[in-house]
Design a protein around this motif. Structure first.
Motif, PDB file in Angstrom:
ATOM      1  N   ILE A 186       6.515  -2.376  -0.771  1.00 20.75           N
ATOM      2  CA  ILE A 186       5.137  -2.257  -1.259  1.00 20.75           C
ATOM      3  C   ILE A 186       4.818  -0.815  -1.628  1.00 20.75           C
ATOM      4  O   ILE A 186       4.209  -0.537  -2.678  1.00 20.75           O
ATOM      5  CB  ILE A 186       4.136  -2.778  -0.206  1.00 20.75           C
ATOM      6  N   GLU A 187       5.245   0.099  -0.783  1.00 18.86           N
ATOM      7  CA  GLU A 187       5.005   1.523  -1.079  1.00 18.86           C
ATOM      8  C   GLU A 187       5.686   1.921  -2.384  1.00 18.86           C
ATOM      9  O   GLU A 187       5.105   2.654  -3.195  1.00 18.86           O
ATOM     10  CB  GLU A 187       5.518   2.382   0.081  1.00 18.86           C
TER      11      GLU A 187
ATOM     12  N   LYS B 249       4.439 -17.589  -7.688  1.00 19.14           N
ATOM     13  CA  LYS B 249       5.094 -17.741  -6.384  1.00 19.14           C
ATOM     14  C   LYS B 249       5.122 -16.426  -5.620  1.00 19.14           C
ATOM     15  O   LYS B 249       4.935 -16.397  -4.401  1.00 19.14           O
ATOM     16  CB  LYS B 249       6.514 -18.286  -6.568  1.00 19.14           C
ATOM     17  N   ASP B 250       5.347 -15.317  -6.338  1.00 25.92           N
ATOM     18  CA  ASP B 250       5.327 -14.011  -5.682  1.00 25.92           C
ATOM     19  C   ASP B 250       3.913 -13.601  -5.284  1.00 25.92           C
ATOM     20  O   ASP B 250       3.725 -12.886  -4.296  1.00 25.92           O
ATOM     21  CB  ASP B 250       5.930 -12.944  -6.597  1.00 25.92           C
TER      22      ASP B 250
ATOM     23  N   LYS C 162      -0.432 -11.066  -2.246  1.00 24.28           N
ATOM     24  CA  LYS C 162      -1.879 -10.946  -2.420  1.00 24.28           C
ATOM     25  C   LYS C 162      -2.583 -10.256  -1.255  1.00 24.28           C
ATOM     26  O   LYS C 162      -3.669  -9.687  -1.441  1.00 24.28           O
ATOM     27  CB  LYS C 162      -2.507 -12.314  -2.676  1.00 24.28           C
ATOM     28  N   ASP C 163      -1.986 -10.282  -0.082  1.00 23.10           N
ATOM     29  CA  ASP C 163      -2.595  -9.596   1.066  1.00 23.10           C
ATOM     30  C   ASP C 163      -1.967  -8.230   1.332  1.00 23.10           C
ATOM     31  O   ASP C 163      -2.323  -7.565   2.311  1.00 23.10           O
ATOM     32  CB  ASP C 163      -2.482 -10.472   2.314  1.00 23.10           C
ATOM     33  N   LEU C 164      -1.026  -7.827   0.462  1.00 22.70           N
ATOM     34  CA  LEU C 164      -0.305  -6.575   0.673  1.00 22.70           C
ATOM     35  C   LEU C 164      -0.637  -5.507  -0.373  1.00 22.70           C
ATOM     36  O   LEU C 164      -0.394  -4.319  -0.145  1.00 22.70           O
ATOM     37  CB  LEU C 164       1.215  -6.832   0.650  1.00 22.70           C
ATOM     38  N   ILE C 165      -1.166  -5.940  -1.519  1.00 24.55           N
ATOM     39  CA  ILE C 165      -1.475  -5.028  -2.623  1.00 24.55           C
ATOM     40  C   ILE C 165      -2.961  -5.163  -2.952  1.00 24.55           C
ATOM     41  O   ILE C 165      -3.489  -6.287  -2.944  1.00 24.55           O
ATOM     42  CB  ILE C 165      -0.602  -5.368  -3.858  1.00 24.55           C
TER      43      ILE C 165
ATOM     44  N   LYS D 168      -5.546  -4.471  -8.350  1.00 23.11           N
ATOM     45  CA  LYS D 168      -4.324  -4.044  -9.042  1.00 23.11           C
ATOM     46  C   LYS D 168      -3.364  -5.201  -9.319  1.00 23.11           C
ATOM     47  O   LYS D 168      -2.549  -5.124 -10.243  1.00 23.11           O
ATOM     48  CB  LYS D 168      -3.569  -2.991  -8.216  1.00 23.11           C
ATOM     49  N   LEU D 169      -3.450  -6.276  -8.525  1.00 26.42           N
ATOM     50  CA  LEU D 169      -2.444  -7.338  -8.565  1.00 26.42           C
ATOM     51  C   LEU D 169      -2.921  -8.542  -9.370  1.00 26.42           C
ATOM     52  O   LEU D 169      -3.974  -9.133  -9.081  1.00 26.42           O
ATOM     53  CB  LEU D 169      -2.094  -7.777  -7.145  1.00 26.42           C
TER      54      LEU D 169
END
Length: 341
Positions: free
Chosen positions: A279-280, A296-297, A302-305, A309-310
Motif C-alpha cells: 500500500i505504501e 475484485k481488487d 477499499k479499506d486500505l487506500i 483516490k481509489l
C-alpha cells in the motif's frame, strides 16, 4: 519456462493418470457423490484461473435473483476463516475471500456462503437458509462429491482447453475429456466481432457431445469508473495521469482497456493480500494521481487506500449472440427443478 514445462511432461502423464483414477472412482460409485433436490448449478473450468468465472456467476445472479431465492457457494480462497460461513451484515473480505465478498457487497437479497467442503456447504445452506431455491457453486467443476444438476464449463478464446495439456506441462486440472460433464460450454473473452463462421470452427474443435450447447461471450467494460463517493467517465480519463493496479489471474485486458501513454501498471498475483508495504508503494507511486483497480481488487483495497483516490472499473459478461437461448436453458432447468415449479 515453456522448455521446462515440456520437460515435465512425464509428470503430466502421472497427474493425468491420478486424476482419471479419482474421477473414475466417483463415476463407478466407489467414492460417494451426493445429489440434491434443490437446483444446483456449477460454474467452473478445466484450466487454472482466469476464465471469467466471477462475471459469469454474476450474470446468473442477475438472471435468477428476481424470480428465485438463491445462494452462492464458494470455497472462499485465501480467506482467514475456517469451515462453513454464511455471510451477514458483519461479514468482511477476510471472512469470505475476495470473490464471495464481492457477491455479498454487490447484490442485495441473495445468500453468500463459503465452505471448502461443498457437500457440507449445500447441506448447511438448506438447513440454515431453508428458503433457498437455487444454489450457484463457484469454481466447483472438479468437486465430484457433489452431483450437481447443471454444469457450465468456461474456456477462454485465446487458450481453449482443446489446445492445452494437463499440469505441469499445461494448465489443465484434469484431462480434456472432463468437458463431457458439461451441459453448456462457454468460450469466454472472445473478440466482440467474432463471426458465426469462426464460432462454427471452434464448435467443431470442441467436439460437442449430443445435447451439449456452446456459447460465445466477451468482457464488457463499464463506461464509468467508481469510487465510494464519485464516478468518472472512462473517456475523460485520457486527459489525466493515473495508476492501474491489478491482482487478478490475467489482467492484460484491463490494462489494455485503460492504459494511457502516461499510465503506470502495477501487477500483483491473483487473490493477492495487499501488505502495508504494498500500500505504501502504491501510494508513493501514485502521488496525487488517481488509482484505478479491478472490481475484485477493489474489495481488498477499499479499506486500505483513501476513498477519494481509489476507483474501480466494473465488468460484466455479454453474449455475442444467442443469449436468449442461454437464458431460456437455465430458466427451464431451474423452473422444472424447483419445489414450486
Amino acid at each position: 519456462m515453456q522448455t521446462l514445462r515440456k520437460l515435465l511432461f512425464p509428470f503430466t502423464i502421472l497427474y493425468t493418470f491420478i486424476t482419471s483414477i479419482r474421477n473414475g472412482l466417483y463415476f463407478i460409485g466407489i467414492l460417494k457423490r451426493t445429489s440434491f433436490t434443490t437446483p444446483t448449478i456449477v460454474v467452473g473450468n478445466l484450466s487454472v484461473g482466469g476464465t471469467g468465472k466471477t462475471p459469469m456467476v454474476e450474470y446468473l445472479i442477475r438472471l435468477l435473483k428476481d424470480q428465485y431465492t438463491l445462494t452462492t457457494l464458494s470455497r472462499g480462497y485465501k480467506r482467514k476463516s475456517k469451515g462453513f460461513i454464511l455471510a451477514n451484515a458483519q461479514s468482511n473480505m477476510e471472512d469470505l475471500g475476495d470473490e464471495p465478498y464481492q457477491y455479498h457487497y454487490k447484490f442485495d437479497n441473495i445468500g453468500v456462503a463459503v465452505d471448502s467442503n461443498r457437500v457440507n456447504g449445500i447441506h448447511t445452506i438448506l438447513s440454515e437458509k431453508k428458503e433457498t431455491e437455487v444454489v450457484l457453486l463457484d469454481d466447483a467443476f472438479q468437486h465430484l462429491a457433489v452431483k450437481a444438476g447443471f454444469y457450465i464449463l468456461l474456456t477462454t478464446y485465446d487458450e481453449p482447453y482443446y489446445k492445452d495439456f494437463v499440469l505441469p506441462t499445461g494448465n489443465l486440472r484434469e484431462s480434456r475429456s472432463g468437458a463431457k460433464r458439461a451441459n453448456i460450454i462457454i468460450i469466454t473473452k472472445c473478440p466482440k466481432s467474432l463471426t458465426k463462421e469462426n464460432q462454427q470452427d471452434i464448435r467443431e474443435k470442441l467436439n460437442l457431445k449430443t445435447g451439449q450447447l456452446s456459447f460465445f461471450t466477451y468482457i464488457e467494460f463499464s463506461k464509468l469508473v467508481y469510487s465510494k463517493c464519485d464516478e468518472i467517465q472512462v473517456d475523460l480519463l485520457n486527459h489525466e495521469e493515473y495508476i492501474l493496479v491489478a491482482g487478478i489471474a490475467k489482467p492484460q485486458s484491463f490494462f489494455d482497456h485503460l492504459n494511457g501513454h502516461l499510465t503506470r501498471c502495477l501487477t500483483f498475483p491473483d487473490h493477492h493480500n495487499f501488505t502495508t508495504s504494498d500500500i505504501e508503494n502504491i501510494l508513493t507511486l501514485a502521488e496525487k494521481k488517481k488509482i484505478i483497480t479491478t472490481e475484485k481488487d477493489y474489495v481488498r483495497l477499499k479499506d486500505l487506500i483513501p476513498s477519494d483516490k481509489l476507483y474501480y472499473l466494473p465488468i460484466q459478461t455479454s453474449f455475442i449472440n444467442d443469449n436468449e437461448l442461454f437464458d431460456k436453458t437455465i430458466l427451464n432447468y431451474v423452473g422444472t427443478s424447483t419445489r414450486d415449479s
